[in-house]
Motif scaffolding. Sequence first.
Motif, PDB file in Angstrom:
ATOM      1  N   HIS A  49      44.222  32.590  41.436  1.00 54.74           N
ATOM      2  CA  HIS A  49      43.370  34.174  41.499  1.00 54.74           C
ATOM      3  C   HIS A  49      43.952  35.528  41.538  1.00 54.74           C
ATOM      4  O   HIS A  49      44.707  35.340  41.856  1.00 54.74           O
ATOM      5  CB  HIS A  49      42.711  33.465  42.267  1.00 54.74           C
ATOM      6  CG  HIS A  49      41.239  31.906  42.160  1.00 54.74           C
ATOM      7  ND1 HIS A  49      39.660  32.010  41.486  1.00 54.74           N
ATOM      8  CD2 HIS A  49      42.484  30.977  41.877  1.00 54.74           C
ATOM      9  CE1 HIS A  49      40.184  30.922  41.708  1.00 54.74           C
ATOM     10  NE2 HIS A  49      40.854  30.011  41.373  1.00 54.74           N
ATOM     11  N   VAL A  50      43.512  36.234  41.490  1.00 51.33           N
ATOM     12  CA  VAL A  50      43.286  37.754  41.721  1.00 51.33           C
ATOM     13  C   VAL A  50      42.189  38.287  42.455  1.00 51.33           C
ATOM     14  O   VAL A  50      40.752  37.621  42.553  1.00 51.33           O
ATOM     15  CB  VAL A  50      43.488  38.152  40.803  1.00 51.33           C
ATOM     16  CG1 VAL A  50      45.146  37.687  39.882  1.00 51.33           C
ATOM     17  CG2 VAL A  50      42.899  39.057  39.766  1.00 51.33           C
ATOM     18  N   ARG A  51      42.635  39.296  43.182  1.00 48.40           N
ATOM     19  CA  ARG A  51      41.773  39.682  44.432  1.00 48.40           C
ATOM     20  C   ARG A  51      41.566  41.337  44.277  1.00 48.40           C
ATOM     21  O   ARG A  51      42.760  41.396  43.943  1.00 48.40           O
ATOM     22  CB  ARG A  51      41.999  39.186  45.978  1.00 48.40           C
ATOM     23  CG  ARG A  51      41.855  37.527  46.178  1.00 48.40           C
ATOM     24  CD  ARG A  51      42.576  36.910  47.130  1.00 48.40           C
ATOM     25  NE  ARG A  51      41.515  35.688  48.389  1.00 48.40           N
ATOM     26  CZ  ARG A  51      40.656  35.288  48.290  1.00 48.40           C
ATOM     27  NH1 ARG A  51      39.559  36.247  49.264  1.00 48.40           N
ATOM     28  NH2 ARG A  51      40.457  34.400  47.960  1.00 48.40           N
ATOM     29  N   ASN A  52      40.679  41.564  44.682  1.00 48.41           N
ATOM     30  CA  ASN A  52      40.722  43.585  44.927  1.00 48.41           C
ATOM     31  C   ASN A  52      41.841  44.248  46.152  1.00 48.41           C
ATOM     32  O   ASN A  52      41.310  43.417  47.050  1.00 48.41           O
ATOM     33  CB  ASN A  52      38.900  43.409  44.774  1.00 48.41           C
ATOM     34  CG  ASN A  52      39.308  45.203  45.395  1.00 48.41           C
ATOM     35  OD1 ASN A  52      39.660  45.704  46.107  1.00 48.41           O
ATOM     36  ND2 ASN A  52      38.219  45.649  44.014  1.00 48.41           N
ATOM     37  N   ILE A  53      42.218  44.912  45.648  1.00 54.35           N
ATOM     38  CA  ILE A  53      43.480  45.101  46.152  1.00 54.35           C
ATOM     39  C   ILE A  53      42.913  45.821  47.765  1.00 54.35           C
ATOM     40  O   ILE A  53      43.293  45.682  48.982  1.00 54.35           O
ATOM     41  CB  ILE A  53      44.274  46.038  45.269  1.00 54.35           C
ATOM     42  CG1 ILE A  53      45.358  45.099  44.439  1.00 54.35           C
ATOM     43  CG2 ILE A  53      45.427  46.700  46.448  1.00 54.35           C
ATOM     44  CD1 ILE A  53      45.745  45.999  43.719  1.00 54.35           C
ATOM     45  N   ASP A  54      41.553  46.224  47.823  1.00 55.61           N
ATOM     46  CA  ASP A  54      41.558  46.928  48.849  1.00 55.61           C
ATOM     47  C   ASP A  54      40.276  46.142  49.496  1.00 55.61           C
ATOM     48  O   ASP A  54      40.504  46.721  50.555  1.00 55.61           O
ATOM     49  CB  ASP A  54      40.991  48.391  48.024  1.00 55.61           C
ATOM     50  CG  ASP A  54      40.527  49.528  47.769  1.00 55.61           C
ATOM     51  OD1 ASP A  54      42.467  49.799  47.956  1.00 55.61           O
ATOM     52  OD2 ASP A  54      41.099  50.114  46.483  1.00 55.61           O
ATOM     53  N   ASN A  82      49.485  28.282  35.984  1.00 57.91           N
ATOM     54  CA  ASN A  82      47.526  27.793  35.605  1.00 57.91           C
ATOM     55  C   ASN A  82      47.024  29.040  35.724  1.00 57.91           C
ATOM     56  O   ASN A  82      47.068  29.485  37.639  1.00 57.91           O
ATOM     57  CB  ASN A  82      47.434  27.168  36.654  1.00 57.91           C
ATOM     58  CG  ASN A  82      46.239  26.215  36.420  1.00 57.91           C
ATOM     59  OD1 ASN A  82      44.843  26.830  36.318  1.00 57.91           O
ATOM     60  ND2 ASN A  82      46.309  25.038  36.780  1.00 57.91           N
ATOM     61  N   LEU A  83      46.413  29.976  35.285  1.00 55.20           N
ATOM     62  CA  LEU A  83      45.167  30.824  35.496  1.00 55.20           C
ATOM     63  C   LEU A  83      43.641  30.343  35.547  1.00 55.20           C
ATOM     64  O   LEU A  83      43.851  29.999  34.550  1.00 55.20           O
ATOM     65  CB  LEU A  83      45.117  32.026  35.114  1.00 55.20           C
ATOM     66  CG  LEU A  83      46.387  32.248  34.525  1.00 55.20           C
ATOM     67  CD1 LEU A  83      46.439  34.300  33.639  1.00 55.20           C
ATOM     68  CD2 LEU A  83      47.351  33.076  36.006  1.00 55.20           C
ATOM     69  N   THR A  84      43.292  30.769  36.880  1.00 52.87           N
ATOM     70  CA  THR A  84      41.630  30.501  36.654  1.00 52.87           C
ATOM     71  C   THR A  84      41.134  31.333  35.710  1.00 52.87           C
ATOM     72  O   THR A  84      41.623  31.786  34.943  1.00 52.87           O
ATOM     73  CB  THR A  84      41.193  30.493  37.993  1.00 52.87           C
ATOM     74  OG1 THR A  84      39.673  30.569  38.124  1.00 52.87           O
ATOM     75  CG2 THR A  84      40.926  32.018  38.413  1.00 52.87           C
TER      76      THR A  84
END
Length: 297
Positions: A49-54, A82-84
Amino acid sequence: MNHEVIVTCALTGAGDTVGRSPHVPVTPAQIAASAVEAANAGAAVVHIHVRNIDTGAPSRDVALYREAVRLVKESDVDVVVNLTAGMGGDLVIDQEDPLKPIDGTDLVNALDRLPHVEELLPDICTLDCGSLNFGEGSQLYVSTPDMLRTGAKRIQELGVKPELEIFDTGHLWFASKMVEEGLIDAPPLFQLCMGIPYGAPADPGLLQAMVRMLPDGAQWASFAIGRDQMPWVAQSVLLGGHVRVGLEDNLYLAKGVKATNGQLVERAVGIVQDLGATVVSPARAREILGLKERARV
């Protein structure tokens, strides 16, 4: 029992965990570094997963996925990516006005959940195979049969392997129907997700029943959250499956001891090996799962 075990590490997830552990990766560089750490510890697959950096909040920003995947592929380790594709299914309703979505809602159609998959063509992407009440309050995860068929068809066209995320028995029923309909290429890959309120509870008898429901020829893994994560490694292997660990599902190595993704993978590898099974390489994982050849850079 499964004698060749694929270990997946779910690196960061979308939960509200960033403030609860300093080891939860947030930036693409942190996520990629954690992927490398997990791969070096024995994970054949990393789930991203990725997340908002800030803010650390979950994100669907394609640029963040692009950067994280680039850094993983430019590293000196081989690992299955494996990407969500589960983001974009959140609906939070107002109890008094149920037709009115409120803060926390991020609900888009099936194809709008896939732009990062279309651009980056990962080895695997997830497909959450049904709707459910997601925890307490008024949050739901929405994934209807129409959405799922549309998403599965597009993923199939892209040549990406869908990991069919199963949060309850009805999800397994419908995912198996998509296999029958030819929307999922052989061998189908199932992930049996246990202990997430309010889906399937982390009950070994229920896991056994769900395994018996799988279509012939399926590859599968299972995980449970929190303190059940490591016992579930053994449960899965003994019933013939693969395993998943990582900070998406559990933050602790022991009571009061915060874990890194690498440490969780190391612990899982030890359990698998103590059972007499082999932890397979990324290359062997690709063979088992029937993955298409992808360029690393």
